[in-house]
Design a protein around this motif. Structure first.
Motif, PDB file in Angstrom:
ATOM      1  N   ASP A  26       0.803  -1.215   0.000  1.00  0.00           N
ATOM      2  CA  ASP A  26       0.000   0.000   0.000  1.00  0.00           C
ATOM      3  C   ASP A  26       0.843   1.276   0.000  1.00  0.00           C
ATOM      4  OD1 ASP A  26       0.977  -0.450   2.519  1.00  0.00           O
ATOM      5  OD2 ASP A  26      -0.859   0.070   3.562  1.00  0.00           O
ATOM      6  N   GLY A  27       2.066   1.194  -0.475  1.00  0.00           N
ATOM      7  CA  GLY A  27       2.906   2.387  -0.550  1.00  0.00           C
ATOM      8  C   GLY A  27       4.372   2.078  -0.334  1.00  0.00           C
ATOM      9  N   PHE A  28       5.085   3.050   0.192  1.00  0.00           N
ATOM     10  CA  PHE A  28       6.514   2.945   0.420  1.00  0.00           C
ATOM     11  C   PHE A  28       6.832   3.348   1.846  1.00  0.00           C
ATOM     12  CE2 PHE A  28       5.797   4.467  -3.933  1.00  0.00           C
ATOM     13  CZ  PHE A  28       6.353   3.424  -4.651  1.00  0.00           C
ATOM     14  N   ILE A  29       7.966   2.862   2.336  1.00  0.00           N
ATOM     15  CA  ILE A  29       8.473   3.317   3.622  1.00  0.00           C
ATOM     16  C   ILE A  29       9.954   3.621   3.436  1.00  0.00           C
ATOM     17  CG2 ILE A  29       8.930   0.985   4.485  1.00  0.00           C
ATOM     18  CD1 ILE A  29       8.203   2.085   7.290  1.00  0.00           C
ATOM     19  N   GLU A  30      10.359   4.821   3.866  1.00  0.00           N
ATOM     20  CA  GLU A  30      11.766   5.197   3.717  1.00  0.00           C
ATOM     21  C   GLU A  30      12.598   4.462   4.756  1.00  0.00           C
ATOM     22  OE1 GLU A  30      14.776   9.032   3.547  1.00  0.00           O
ATOM     23  OE2 GLU A  30      12.658   9.376   3.915  1.00  0.00           O
ATOM     24  N   ILE A  31      13.709   3.924   4.326  1.00  0.00           N
ATOM     25  CA  ILE A  31      14.671   3.282   5.216  1.00  0.00           C
ATOM     26  C   ILE A  31      15.697   4.353   5.572  1.00  0.00           C
ATOM     27  CG2 ILE A  31      16.315   1.399   5.497  1.00  0.00           C
ATOM     28  CD1 ILE A  31      13.386   0.495   4.953  1.00  0.00           C
ATOM     29  N   VAL A  32      15.577   4.895   6.770  1.00  0.00           N
ATOM     30  CA  VAL A  32      16.444   5.994   7.188  1.00  0.00           C
ATOM     31  C   VAL A  32      17.795   5.475   7.652  1.00  0.00           C
ATOM     32  CG1 VAL A  32      16.660   7.958   8.763  1.00  0.00           C
ATOM     33  CG2 VAL A  32      14.423   7.360   7.809  1.00  0.00           C
ATOM     34  N   GLU A  33      17.804   4.326   8.299  1.00  0.00           N
ATOM     35  CA  GLU A  33      19.044   3.744   8.807  1.00  0.00           C
ATOM     36  C   GLU A  33      19.032   2.248   8.546  1.00  0.00           C
ATOM     37  OE1 GLU A  33      21.351   3.273  13.089  1.00  0.00           O
ATOM     38  OE2 GLU A  33      19.909   4.878  12.807  1.00  0.00           O
ATOM     39  N   TYR A  34      20.126   1.732   8.043  1.00  0.00           N
ATOM     40  CA  TYR A  34      20.233   0.309   7.748  1.00  0.00           C
ATOM     41  C   TYR A  34      20.185  -0.512   9.037  1.00  0.00           C
ATOM     42  CZ  TYR A  34      22.110  -4.212   6.552  1.00  0.00           C
ATOM     43  OH  TYR A  34      22.277  -5.560   6.415  1.00  0.00           O
ATOM     44  N   ASP A  35      19.525  -1.655   8.960  1.00  0.00           N
ATOM     45  CA  ASP A  35      19.467  -2.600  10.069  1.00  0.00           C
ATOM     46  C   ASP A  35      19.512  -4.003   9.473  1.00  0.00           C
ATOM     47  OD1 ASP A  35      18.203  -4.446  12.063  1.00  0.00           O
ATOM     48  OD2 ASP A  35      18.068  -2.584  13.210  1.00  0.00           O
ATOM     49  N   GLU A  36      20.176  -4.920  10.128  1.00  0.00           N
ATOM     50  CA  GLU A  36      20.261  -6.293   9.631  1.00  0.00           C
ATOM     51  C   GLU A  36      18.897  -6.936   9.455  1.00  0.00           C
ATOM     52  OE1 GLU A  36      22.920  -8.720  11.882  1.00  0.00           O
ATOM     53  OE2 GLU A  36      24.635  -7.433  11.493  1.00  0.00           O
ATOM     54  N   LEU A  37      17.895  -6.456  10.157  1.00  0.00           N
ATOM     55  CA  LEU A  37      16.539  -6.995  10.007  1.00  0.00           C
ATOM     56  C   LEU A  37      15.977  -6.769   8.606  1.00  0.00           C
ATOM     57  CD1 LEU A  37      15.013  -5.983  13.455  1.00  0.00           C
ATOM     58  CD2 LEU A  37      15.814  -8.245  12.739  1.00  0.00           C
ATOM     59  N   LEU A  38      16.587  -5.862   7.851  1.00  0.00           N
ATOM     60  CA  LEU A  38      16.154  -5.624   6.468  1.00  0.00           C
ATOM     61  C   LEU A  38      16.511  -6.786   5.557  1.00  0.00           C
ATOM     62  CD1 LEU A  38      17.242  -1.906   6.096  1.00  0.00           C
ATOM     63  CD2 LEU A  38      14.916  -2.772   6.367  1.00  0.00           C
ATOM     64  N   GLU A  39      17.426  -7.634   5.983  1.00  0.00           N
ATOM     65  CA  GLU A  39      17.881  -8.760   5.171  1.00  0.00           C
ATOM     66  C   GLU A  39      16.897  -9.927   5.292  1.00  0.00           C
ATOM     67  OE1 GLU A  39      20.163  -8.156   3.137  1.00  0.00           O
ATOM     68  OE2 GLU A  39      21.350  -6.584   4.058  1.00  0.00           O
ATOM     69  N   LYS A  40      15.675  -9.712   4.863  1.00  0.00           N
ATOM     70  CA  LYS A  40      14.654 -10.761   4.871  1.00  0.00           C
ATOM     71  C   LYS A  40      14.832 -11.590   3.605  1.00  0.00           C
ATOM     72  CE  LYS A  40      11.404  -7.958   7.384  1.00  0.00           C
ATOM     73  NZ  LYS A  40      10.610  -8.505   8.402  1.00  0.00           N
ATOM     74  N   PHE A  41      14.994 -12.861   3.774  1.00  0.00           N
ATOM     75  CA  PHE A  41      15.229 -13.716   2.620  1.00  0.00           C
ATOM     76  C   PHE A  41      13.903 -14.228   2.065  1.00  0.00           C
ATOM     77  CE2 PHE A  41      19.176 -13.709   5.010  1.00  0.00           C
ATOM     78  CZ  PHE A  41      20.032 -13.279   4.014  1.00  0.00           C
ATOM     79  N   SER A  42      13.099 -13.286   1.651  1.00  0.00           N
ATOM     80  CA  SER A  42      11.837 -13.554   0.977  1.00  0.00           C
ATOM     81  C   SER A  42      11.725 -12.527  -0.142  1.00  0.00           C
ATOM     82  CB  SER A  42      10.670 -13.433   1.967  1.00  0.00           C
ATOM     83  OG  SER A  42      10.586 -12.121   2.462  1.00  0.00           O
ATOM     84  N   CYS A  43      10.615 -12.482  -0.769  1.00  0.00           N
ATOM     85  CA  CYS A  43      10.441 -11.528  -1.859  1.00  0.00           C
ATOM     86  C   CYS A  43      10.213 -10.131  -1.284  1.00  0.00           C
ATOM     87  CB  CYS A  43       9.274 -11.955  -2.738  1.00  0.00           C
ATOM     88  SG  CYS A  43       9.081 -10.892  -4.167  1.00  0.00           S
ATOM     89  N   THR A  44      11.239  -9.329  -1.273  1.00  0.00           N
ATOM     90  CA  THR A  44      11.175  -7.962  -0.782  1.00  0.00           C
ATOM     91  C   THR A  44      11.753  -7.052  -1.846  1.00  0.00           C
ATOM     92  OG1 THR A  44      11.510  -8.759   1.471  1.00  0.00           O
ATOM     93  CG2 THR A  44      11.836  -6.422   1.101  1.00  0.00           C
ATOM     94  N   SER A  45      11.083  -5.956  -2.113  1.00  0.00           N
ATOM     95  CA  SER A  45      11.538  -5.027  -3.149  1.00  0.00           C
ATOM     96  C   SER A  45      11.902  -3.684  -2.530  1.00  0.00           C
ATOM     97  CB  SER A  45      10.444  -4.817  -4.200  1.00  0.00           C
ATOM     98  OG  SER A  45      10.152  -6.023  -4.847  1.00  0.00           O
ATOM     99  N   TYR A  46      12.963  -3.115  -3.047  1.00  0.00           N
ATOM    100  CA  TYR A  46      13.433  -1.803  -2.620  1.00  0.00           C
ATOM    101  C   TYR A  46      13.632  -0.939  -3.853  1.00  0.00           C
ATOM    102  CZ  TYR A  46      14.584  -4.196   1.751  1.00  0.00           C
ATOM    103  OH  TYR A  46      14.510  -4.910   2.915  1.00  0.00           O
TER     104      TYR A  46
END
Length: 54
Positions: A26-46
């Motif tokens: 339903d939209g976008f979310i800005e990633i302000v600071e990198y975190d290892e939790l962003l490394e989801k090994f599923s279908c994720t688009s950036y």
């Protein structure tokens, strides 16, 4: 063919000139600071938006 490109590698290279966003259903979310939790090994688009460089 396997690839070991992680989100953090892109963030390290592009963070000075680009804003990073995660694409949600339903939209976008800005990633302000990198975190290892962003490394989801599923279908994720950036996507990366070029910052206003003056």
């Amino acid at each position: 063919m396997a690839s070991e490109l992680f989100c953090g590698a892109f963030e390290n290279i592009l963070h000075h000139n680009y804003k990073m966003y995660r694409i949600l259903k339903d939209g976008f979310i800005e990633i302000v600071e990198y975190d290892e939790l962003l490394e989801k090994f599923s279908c994720t688009s950036y996507f990366f938006e070029l910052k206003n460089i003056e």
